[in-house]
Write a protein that holds these residues in place. Structure first.
Motif, mmCIF file in Angstrom:
data_model
loop_
_atom_site.group_PDB
_atom_site.id
_atom_site.type_symbol
_atom_site.label_atom_id
_atom_site.label_comp_id
_atom_site.label_asym_id
_atom_site.label_seq_id
_atom_site.Cartn_x
_atom_site.Cartn_y
_atom_site.Cartn_z
ATOM 1 N N ILE A 36 0.845 -1.206 0.000
ATOM 2 C CA ILE A 36 0.000 0.000 0.000
ATOM 3 C C ILE A 36 0.874 1.247 0.000
ATOM 4 C CG2 ILE A 36 -1.757 1.295 1.262
ATOM 5 C CD1 ILE A 36 -2.630 -1.481 2.469
ATOM 6 N N VAL A 132 -6.007 5.960 5.210
ATOM 7 C CA VAL A 132 -4.801 5.126 5.191
ATOM 8 C C VAL A 132 -4.345 4.779 6.600
ATOM 9 C CG1 VAL A 132 -2.355 5.113 4.559
ATOM 10 C CG2 VAL A 132 -4.058 5.929 2.938
ATOM 11 N N LEU A 163 -6.141 1.619 -3.605
ATOM 12 C CA LEU A 163 -4.747 1.282 -3.332
ATOM 13 C C LEU A 163 -4.640 0.341 -2.138
ATOM 14 C CD1 LEU A 163 -3.013 4.747 -3.855
ATOM 15 C CD2 LEU A 163 -3.552 2.971 -5.531
ATOM 16 N N VAL A 164 -5.468 0.556 -1.125
ATOM 17 C CA VAL A 164 -5.464 -0.328 0.044
ATOM 18 C C VAL A 164 -5.870 -1.732 -0.357
ATOM 19 C CG1 VAL A 164 -6.580 -0.807 2.250
ATOM 20 C CG2 VAL A 164 -5.856 1.522 1.706
ATOM 21 N N GLN A 165 -6.917 -1.839 -1.154
ATOM 22 C CA GLN A 165 -7.384 -3.167 -1.548
ATOM 23 C C GLN A 165 -6.404 -3.845 -2.498
ATOM 24 O OE1 GLN A 165 -11.530 -2.611 -2.731
ATOM 25 N NE2 GLN A 165 -12.152 -2.791 -0.593
ATOM 26 N N GLU A 166 -5.709 -3.051 -3.306
ATOM 27 C CA GLU A 166 -4.646 -3.606 -4.146
ATOM 28 C C GLU A 166 -3.559 -4.249 -3.277
ATOM 29 O OE1 GLU A 166 -0.919 -1.750 -6.621
ATOM 30 O OE2 GLU A 166 -2.867 -0.791 -6.931
ATOM 31 N N GLY A 167 -3.182 -3.572 -2.195
ATOM 32 C CA GLY A 167 -2.167 -4.110 -1.294
ATOM 33 C C GLY A 167 -2.632 -5.360 -0.577
ATOM 34 N N THR A 175 -9.845 -8.629 0.522
ATOM 35 C CA THR A 175 -10.027 -7.199 0.243
ATOM 36 C C THR A 175 -11.172 -6.607 1.064
ATOM 37 O OG1 THR A 175 -11.423 -7.723 -1.671
ATOM 38 C CG2 THR A 175 -9.058 -7.368 -2.070
#
Length: 423
Positions: A36, A132, A163-167, A175
């Motif tokens: 993230i 975040v 971006l958080v869910q991508e991480g 997710t």
């Protein structure tokens, strides 16, 4: 959209994700946080663009300067978000930690294990960095979270959520562990605080009106503070240079934060020397000083331009603006009495070279953070080494002060035996 059905669906998914997060290992959680942080740095330009859209709409809607300040996502703020996540990575994982193990006369061993709270609902206004900070702390502490940011930050919050869910996905974690409520309908807040079957704790971060509403209506326990009426007391034995630096920074570093000084208390013995020096510094920032009769007379003589008489209401006001209450007092006893009566029990500081006064202040001031020779602006999870904070609590139960990883956990008792039975 059926708001009730939408929120219940989010709640069910968060509850399911919380089971997976509770057993996730430290390596996976740290990997998610690092991914993230990298994505935030990579997409800084996109985040600034989303933030500019939010700011433009906020200005059109006449948002107050303090709220605009909280809403603004500068280059430094973006870098700080990434650094905060990396700091969380470096912290020890509290989950599963066993402490206080003792062997009882019966042969059993009794101790405590640190565990996640479960599902944490966070309701906040402006401040996209909360998205975040909250996500990072909840991930590391093994919780899932439902984030309901204000409508004024919707574009930035949604960009950060991706971006958080991508991480999370990159680290093999669900997710649904971090979900951002996508509707700006205020009914979503009412549903979120009325779902104890899905949500274990609510953390509100916002204005007094929001938090008062949640205190009235929430069916879910809360970690909160209502307002930040913070004090700096300049003792008669204060170092003048320290006093000016601390009292100026505590007020003027930023006006729109809960750890900004709102009342300055000055010992009478030192006031003629320190108050004109401070007044000169405040004058450059056009800070209005609302003074008791003695301070008013002293500063009028010194020719300070921005003065008004103080009322009792001023001692109880969180201005979030370039306004400061000023009061002259006899000494440490009056300072402690004034603070414990008028403070919101958030953060209060003394400037002194007298060790006895300093220790009395630390012991007797009933606030979540109490400081000696330091600006109240340090009352912050990042500054305290917590990586970030999910909020600040001036409650006395469970968590107090900046709420970091440990504040998002609980302790359960564990018992180890070898077949013992109670007689």
């Amino acid at each position: 959209m059926d708001i009730k059905q939408y929120m219940e669906d989010i709640g069910r998914r968060a509850r399911k994700a919380s089971r997976a997060m509770a057993k996730a290992d430290s390596a996976a959680k740290n990997q998610a946080l690092a991914l993230i942080a990298a994505a935030i740095r990579r997409d800084a330009a996109l985040l600034r663009e989303a933030n500019q859209r939010d700011l433009a709409a906020a200005r059109d809607n006449g948002l107050a300067p303090a709220m605009l300040d909280r809403l603004t996502l500068s280059d430094k703020a973006i870098a700080t978000m990434a650094e905060g996540l990396e700091q969380i990575v470096s912290l020890a994982d509290p989950i599963g930690e066993i402490s206080n193990m003792k062997r009882r006369p019966t042969g059993i061993q009794v101790g405590q294990m640190r565990v996640p709270l479960g599902v944490i609902g966070i309701i906040y206004e402006a401040r996209p960095n909360v998205t975040v900070d909250a996500a990072g702390l909840c991930i590391k502490s093994g919780n899932s979270t439902i984030l309901r940011g204000g409508s004024e930050a919707i574009h930035c919050n949604q960009a950060l959520a991706k971006l958080v869910q991508e991480g999370l996905a990159g680290a093999g974690l669900p997710t649904d562990a971090v979900q951002v409520v996508e509707t700006t309908d205020r009914a979503a807040v009412g549903e979120l605080i009325a779902m104890p079957q899905y949500v274990d704790v609510i953390v509100p971060r916002g204005g007094k009106g929001l938090i008062e509403r949640l205190m009235r209506e929430s069916k879910v326990p809360m970690i909160k503070h209502l307002d930040g009426i913070c004090h700096v007391y300049i003792d008669s034995s204060a170092d003048l240079d320290k006093a000016v630096k601390v009292a100026f920074n505590a007020k003027c570093h930023r006006y729109g934060t809960c750890n900004t000084m709102e009342t300055l208390l000055v010992a009478r013995a030192i006031a003629p020397r320190v108050l004109p020096m401070l007044a000169q510094a405040y004058a450059a920032e056009k800070v209005e000083l609302r003074c008791d009769a003695e301070a008013l007379a002293l500063l009028q003589t010194a020719g300070y331009p921005h003065l008004a008489p103080a009322t009792d209401e001023d001692w109880a006001t969180e201005y979030l603006a370039p306004i400061l209450s000023v009061k002259l007092i006899d000494g440490i006893d009056q300072a402690i009495d004034h603070i414990n009566h008028w403070s919101s029990h958030h953060t209060d500081s003394i400037v002194t070279e007298n060790h006895t006064d300093a220790m009395r202040f630390l012991r007797e001031v009933d606030s979540a953070s109490v400081m000696v020779n330091a600006s109240t602006r340090f009352a912050d999870g990042f500054e305290y080494g917590l990586g970030a904070e999910i909020g600040i609590s001036n409650d006395k139960l469970h968590a107090r002060g900046p709420v970091g990883l440990e504040g998002l956990t609980s302790l359960k008792y564990i018992v180890l035996g070898q077949g013992e039975v109670r007689k």
